[in-house]
Design an enzyme around this catalytic site. Structure first.
Site, PDB file in Angstrom:
ATOM      1  N   LYS A 191       0.853  -1.191   0.000  1.00  0.00           N
ATOM      2  CA  LYS A 191       0.000   0.000   0.000  1.00  0.00           C
ATOM      3  C   LYS A 191       0.884   1.234   0.000  1.00  0.00           C
ATOM      4  CE  LYS A 191      -4.193   1.299  -0.381  1.00  0.00           C
ATOM      5  NZ  LYS A 191      -4.943   0.887  -1.559  1.00  0.00           N
ATOM      6  N   SER A 388      -8.176  -0.417  -5.423  1.00  0.00           N
ATOM      7  CA  SER A 388      -8.493  -0.033  -4.051  1.00  0.00           C
ATOM      8  C   SER A 388      -9.992   0.224  -3.931  1.00  0.00           C
ATOM      9  CB  SER A 388      -7.648   1.176  -3.635  1.00  0.00           C
ATOM     10  OG  SER A 388      -7.458   1.173  -2.234  1.00  0.00           O
TER      11      SER A 388
END
Length: 591
Positions: A191, A388
């Site tokens: 991430k 995402s």
């Protein structure tokens, strides 16, 4: 004296009212002229569809009234209209071919170019021809135009072909000069959206994932060009390594990257030859808008809805207006509820092109998609990004299509909170004092950073969000949660790799998604209708005028800042965004 002042004031007010009135009348007149220019006659026999590849291409065409009034273009290039125009031209017996004029082409992403290129390839398979011409081919436009039967270039022209590079800008040291730090809680070693704000280089995990998807995209481009130009991949990579971008047009011809070096008048002669026209005959041209405006003969009552969801995912309309195109849960949720209750709509295709955004807003849209799916089939068509939060809102669908070069996955959550106490106290010399009733009464004030205990609370909240996200994916994709954890961690995947790990069900564009939706709904006769309805020109004008940054101003800022635009806007709007974000990196530059 009093009477004079009254008369003078009345005169000034009268002039102001007259000026405003004339301005409104002028705008209405201009809009009327533009609207009248859109009236479209029937396509003449022996016509050619003209595709102008110049400017920015985005998911849907949007009228830019401010840009038009200031002397710019009336509309942006919309992928939706380009695809529709090519499709209608393929089936219109009066259209004999397509002429592509390449300019400074700036698409919103790789998969959009691939979708249009695939549509042009279908056009060629129908037996019709395509001719492309350009003074300068960008890497994106050359990839697209290489599908043509004949690629022509100006004698002083260039073909940009140098490979792909992903550059990430890091802001930590810059922010430190102003006494600003970012307090970050994240889940997932891949991430990487927050890395620019606490690091000064890529992590090994991020470098690895970017290398994988960047090479995957490049290999798709090279493979397409190799097939169309009858060159091998090794040769094309050698051209890229030798910076063929600076080669002369004659050398490009020898390399077989183009078919003819020609001036514009010679291009017209080529088109006339293909249309069997004499030298003095005029070429009958059809624009994209004119082609799209041709009547649709399909009168079926059953509908497949195509709902466009593109841009950042946000939770309120004010944030949506402040950053241009976005997916606002406050609008999308009621829209999907309307489609759920519309008996004429037999299935819904959700067209997703988003790098993500608010985790809260993504959850609300996920819920709406789940409820919609309980009543009728939902198929997702992924554009350049569905990552995402973009994947969050997609994962509940019955079936998911992606382009090979779509960037998807990035299943992860983060929270980012600016600490400006250093700016206020050290740089500006401000002093703060507090009176509080409880241990954390001054939580969130700008005078101090979070404590370790407070950061732990935030980390726990982010962890809960991640567990919810992965559970949604596991349920939607019918995968064990443990398997989702293995492919999550915020990692970004290309569409072709996502297929291998069952994050998507098939490779293809919007057409395939619509066909699958009809199949799942068990309808054979149907027509498509796009949602949400686009504002008419006047509504668009008023909305842009009311917003902080209309498309014209936003476009100027984008063109001025270039690759710095995305991270700048992210920082600018940080205080308006929800605290917890499901978002892929905002500043990955590819072309």
């Amino acid at each position: 004296m009093k009477d004079f002042m009254k008369q003078a004031f009345a005169t000034v007010v009268g002039i102001l009212i007259f000026t405003v009135a004339m301005g409104i009348i002028g705008v209405i007149s201009i809009l009327g002229m533009v609207a009248s220019s859109d009236s479209t006659p029937k396509v003449k026999d022996n016509s050619v569809l003209v595709l102008q590849l110049s400017g920015q291409m985005q998911e849907r065409t949007e009228d830019d009234v401010f840009g038009f009034l200031s002397g710019g273009e009336m509309t942006s290039i919309g992928l939706d209209e380009m695809l529709e125009a090519v499709d209608k031209a393929k089936n219109d017996e009066n259209v004999k071919g397509i002429y592509i004029e390449a300019g400074m082409f700036a698409p919103d992403g790789v998969a959009s170019v691939q979708a249009l290129r695939n549509k042009l390839a279908e056009f060629k398979k129908s037996g019709k021809w395509i001719v492309a011409y350009g003074d300068q081919y960008t890497q994106a436009s050359y990839w697209l135009c290489s599908v043509a039967d004949k690629v022509m270039i100006n004698p002083e022209g260039l073909v940009d072909w140098h490979g792909l590079c992903s550059e990430i800008i890091f802001f930590k040291d810059l922010m430190a000069k102003f006494g600003v730090k970012m307090q970050i809680a994240k889940v997932g070693k891949f991430k990487s959206a927050v890395e620019p704000y606490f690091a000064d280089q890529m992590s090994d995990a991020n470098r690895g994932q970017i290398s994988v998807f960047l090479n995957g995209i490049w290999n798709n481009m090279v493979s397409d060009v190799a097939q169309s130009r009858k060159l091998d991949s090794k040769t094309l990579n050698a051209y890229a390594d030798s910076l063929v971008t600076f080669s002369s047009a004659e050398d490009l011809l020898k390399m077989k990257l183009v078919d003819q070096v020609a001036y514009y008048d010679e291009v017209k002669a080529e088109i006339k030859k293909r249309l069997d026209l004499d030298e003095d005959d005029r070429i009958s041209q059809v624009t994209v808008k004119q082609m799209c405006a041709q009547p649709n003969k399909n009168k079926a009552e059953d509908r497949i809805a195509v709902y466009y969801a593109y841009g950042d995912i946000v939770s309120d309309a004010q944030e949506s207006m402040s950053q241009g195109t976005s997916i606002c849960s406050g609008n999308v949720v009621p829209d999907l509820e309307e489609l759920m209750d519309d008996d004429d709509v037999k299935a819904v295709v959700l067209r997703v092109n988003s790098p993500g955004g608010s985790a809260y807003a993504s959850e609300q849209i996920w819920r709406a998609v789940t409820r919609l799916k309980a009543k009728k089939p939902v198929v997702v068509s992924m554009g350049t990004y569905a990552a995402s939060g973009g994947y969050y809102i997609s994962c509940a669908a019955n079936y998911i299509y992606a382009e090979p070069t779509t960037l998807t996955g990035s299943i992860g959550i983060f929270g980012m909170f600016p600490d400006v106490s250093g700016l206020l106290t050290d740089k500006l010399g401000l002093k703060f004092d507090h009176v509080k009733t409880n241990a954390h009464s001054n939580f969130g004030t700008t005078s101090r950073p979070f404590t370790e205990e407070e950061m732990q609370y935030l980390t726990n909240m982010v962890d809960r969000g991640y567990k919810t996200f992965t559970k949604r994916v596991a349920d939607g994709r019918k995968l064990p949660v443990e398997r989702v954890y293995e492919i999550a961690e915020g990692r970004v995947w290309t569409g072709q790799d996502a297929l291998k790990i069952k994050l998507v069900d098939g490779i293809g564009g919007l057409d395939k998604a619509v066909a699958k939706a009809a199949e799942l709904a068990k309808v054979k006769e149907y027509r498509t209708r796009t949602y949400p309805a686009q504002a008419d020109m006047w509504e668009s004008f008023m909305e842009r005028a009311a917003s902080e940054s209309g498309s014209y101003l936003d476009g100027k800022l984008r063109s001025t800042l270039g690759e710095y635009y995305a991270p700048f806007m992210f920082l600018k709007q940080l205080n308006r965004k929800d605290a917890i974000q499901a978002r892929m990196p905002v500043n990955i530059v590819i072309f």
